[in-house]
Scaffold this motif. Structure first.
Motif, PDB file in Angstrom:
ATOM      1  N   VAL A   1      38.924  41.264  48.727  1.00 60.39           N
ATOM      2  CA  VAL A   1      39.213  41.295  50.099  1.00 60.39           C
ATOM      3  C   VAL A   1      38.154  40.310  50.523  1.00 60.39           C
ATOM      4  N   GLU A   2      38.473  39.068  51.079  1.00 56.98           N
ATOM      5  CA  GLU A   2      37.580  38.073  51.721  1.00 56.98           C
ATOM      6  C   GLU A   2      37.898  38.158  53.463  1.00 56.98           C
TER       7      GLU A   2
ATOM      8  N   LYS B   1      33.068  42.701  39.460  1.00 57.27           N
ATOM      9  CA  LYS B   1      34.020  43.325  40.225  1.00 57.27           C
ATOM     10  C   LYS B   1      34.476  44.529  39.623  1.00 57.27           C
TER      11      LYS B   1
ATOM     12  N   ASP C   1      34.373  41.957  58.328  1.00 56.10           N
ATOM     13  CA  ASP C   1      34.076  42.622  57.247  1.00 56.10           C
ATOM     14  C   ASP C   1      33.230  43.570  57.844  1.00 56.10           C
TER      15      ASP C   1
ATOM     16  N   ARG D   1      37.289  46.544  48.529  1.00 52.27           N
ATOM     17  CA  ARG D   1      36.731  44.964  48.700  1.00 52.27           C
ATOM     18  C   ARG D   1      36.899  44.376  47.492  1.00 52.27           C
ATOM     19  N   TYR D   2      36.756  45.009  46.006  1.00 54.77           N
ATOM     20  CA  TYR D   2      36.470  44.268  44.937  1.00 54.77           C
ATOM     21  C   TYR D   2      37.860  44.340  43.973  1.00 54.77           C
TER      22      TYR D   2
ATOM     23  N   PHE E   1      34.330  47.494  56.872  1.00 55.01           N
ATOM     24  CA  PHE E   1      33.881  48.298  56.074  1.00 55.01           C
ATOM     25  C   PHE E   1      32.379  48.995  56.340  1.00 55.01           C
TER      26      PHE E   1
ATOM     27  N   GLY F   1      34.959  51.619  50.226  1.00 56.69           N
ATOM     28  CA  GLY F   1      34.964  50.245  50.907  1.00 56.69           C
ATOM     29  C   GLY F   1      34.884  49.331  49.562  1.00 56.69           C
ATOM     30  N   ASN F   2      33.912  49.581  48.656  1.00 59.72           N
ATOM     31  CA  ASN F   2      33.787  48.978  47.706  1.00 59.72           C
ATOM     32  C   ASN F   2      34.845  48.640  46.973  1.00 59.72           C
TER      33      ASN F   2
END
Length: 448
Positions: A126-127, A203, A133, A121-122, A137, A117-118
């Motif tokens: 992803v926002e 990130k 979220d 996301r980074y 995630f 997931g991290n």
């Protein structure tokens, strides 16, 4: 934005419980095929209620220590994993090492999903709205990861996975890897990020540490299953060697039984020849009485109402007769109809072989074996006892061997234990007043 912020803060406050649920889900993946202890539903309710109570208390303490700031503490993760291992141990038929193995395996899966997931996301910036979220995630990725691990590692070996083989090497290596991942992730999220000024550096660091953590956790599981597979092969080879040893031993015993019968037949042949030459009525009567006694022994084969039990008792009775072991039997074999013939042969064969082997070490005049099978107070009760003059040490409820060669020791007793557990019974071994006692209780309901 205010709603999003409030919802995000609430999520951080509840993260401890979300983590506990994720870990529990991942545990189910590993432990689903394990045999369950008696009163499983009650044990499960009690153990996992205790699990969540301890999680609540620990999470509250962590937050107090951190001044109300829900910083993710590696100590919290470690404690929750320990609580989960304890809950698994209470509910399932596993040893302590096995419980820790399953809990650490569950953590490895959970942390893999967290790391994936991290990375997503980074790496892709992803926002999403908070609700989306959380759904993607904290639930969707965990479900996909868990199912993938289940299909790859657990499902192929599901029929052999319910076994008591846990390799200490896998435990140590996996535990070290997981501890490193916990510390690395905690430091990167809570400490290192504060010293990086550019957001892009933060990130990149999190992508790097998450990739390392994911690879490490997957490696830990591969190592666990690799060592377990090796251990299983070793155990299978040991069992095969024991089966060959048992087969040789059984062949020798069968030959011995045939020799007993041949010897008796030889004696009868000579006695019949002698009878033809005897004119003395008293001497003839004495020989006839002796012949009747010999014939009566073979005519009185066990008739318990269970064919498989009759065969075992007849064979062992011949061995006892040859070795001057007094053998008495009072068995209602019909009560054992719920046992398969194979299990009856293995259960009583191993138990009586152990008793005969022990009696051969005792003085002839004290040798005896007694067996009974009956129904009493809602249980099928099996009792076997034999003379035992020596002190016997017990370990985990089973006698410890005094032999130098332990390769073949314990398989018979373990076979008895496995059969008893298979039918939800209870096995008790003890020594009392120079008697070795083996008691087995099966609930009458098991017959249905």
């Amino acid at each position: 934005m205010l709603y999003e912020q409030m919802y995000g803060d609430l999520y951080h406050q509840l993260y401890g419980y979300i983590f506990a649920l994720q870990l529990l889900f991942c545990l189910i993946i590993f432990i689903i095929y394990q045999p369950r202890k008696n009163y499983f539903p009650m044990r499960t309710v009690i153990s996992f209620s205790g699990y969540f109570l301890l999680v609540t208390a620990t999470w509250a303490i962590i937050r107090v220590i951190n001044g109300g700031n829900p910083v993710y503490s590696p100590v919290y993760f470690i404690f929750v994993t320990i609580y989960l291992a304890a809950a698994a141990f209470i509910s399932f038929r596993i040893n302590v090492l096995g419980a820790v193995y399953f809990a650490t395996g569950a953590y490895a899966v959970q942390h893999t999903a967290y790391s994936v997931g991290n990375i997503i996301r980074y790496l892709f910036s992803v926002e999403l709205p908070t609700w989306a979220d959380i759904f993607i995630f904290d639930f969707f990725i965990y479900c996909v990861t868990g199912v993938a691990f289940f299909l790859i590692f657990v499902w192929p070996g599901r029929r052999k996975f319910a076994s008591d083989i846990y390799d200490g090497r896998a435990f140590v290596i996996s535990l070290c890897i997981i501890l490193i991942c916990i510390l690395l992730s905690s430091f990167s999220d809570n400490i290192f990020a504060e010293y990086l000024k550019r957001e892009v550096d933060v990130k990149n660091m999190r992508v790097f540490t998450s990739t390392y953590a994911a690879v490490s956790c997957v490696s830990a599981i591969v190592i666990q299953f690799g060592f377990l597979k090796e251990k299983k092969l070793t155990d299978d080879n040991a069992v095969l060697e024991h089966m060959m040893h048992t087969e040789r031993k059984h062949h020798e015993m069968s030959k011995e039984t045939i020799d007993i019968i041949n010897a008796k037949c030889h004696d009868l042949k000579h006695q019949l020849a002698l009878l033809e030459k005897l004119d003395d009525k008293a001497a003839r009567k004495a020989y006839l009485d002796e012949l009747s006694e010999c014939i009566a022994f073979y005519d009185s084969t066990a008739q318990t109402g269970n064919d498989a039990l009759d065969i075992v008792l007849s064979e062992k009775g011949l061995l006892c007769e040859k070795n001057e072991i007094a053998f008495s039997c009072l068995a209602d074999g019909a009560k054992l109809a719920f046992l398969s013939p194979t299990d009856i042969a293995s259960l009583f064969g191993n138990a009586l072989d152990n008793a005969i082997e022990k009696e051969l070490t005792e003085n002839t005049e004290r040798r005896f074996i007694s067996l009974s099978v009956k129904e009493e107070n809602g249980f099928i009760y099996i009792h076997i006892d034999n003379y035992c003059s020596s002190q016997i040490e017990f370990e985990d409820g089973f006698p410890k061997t005094t032999k130098k060669d332990t390769r073949y020791h314990g398989f018979g007793t373990k076979s008895i234990s496995n059969i008893v557990n298979k039918y939800s019974g209870e096995l008790i071994m003890s020594v009392d007043d120079e008697r070795f006692n083996l008691d087995i209780l099966f609930p009458v309901a098991v017959r249905w």
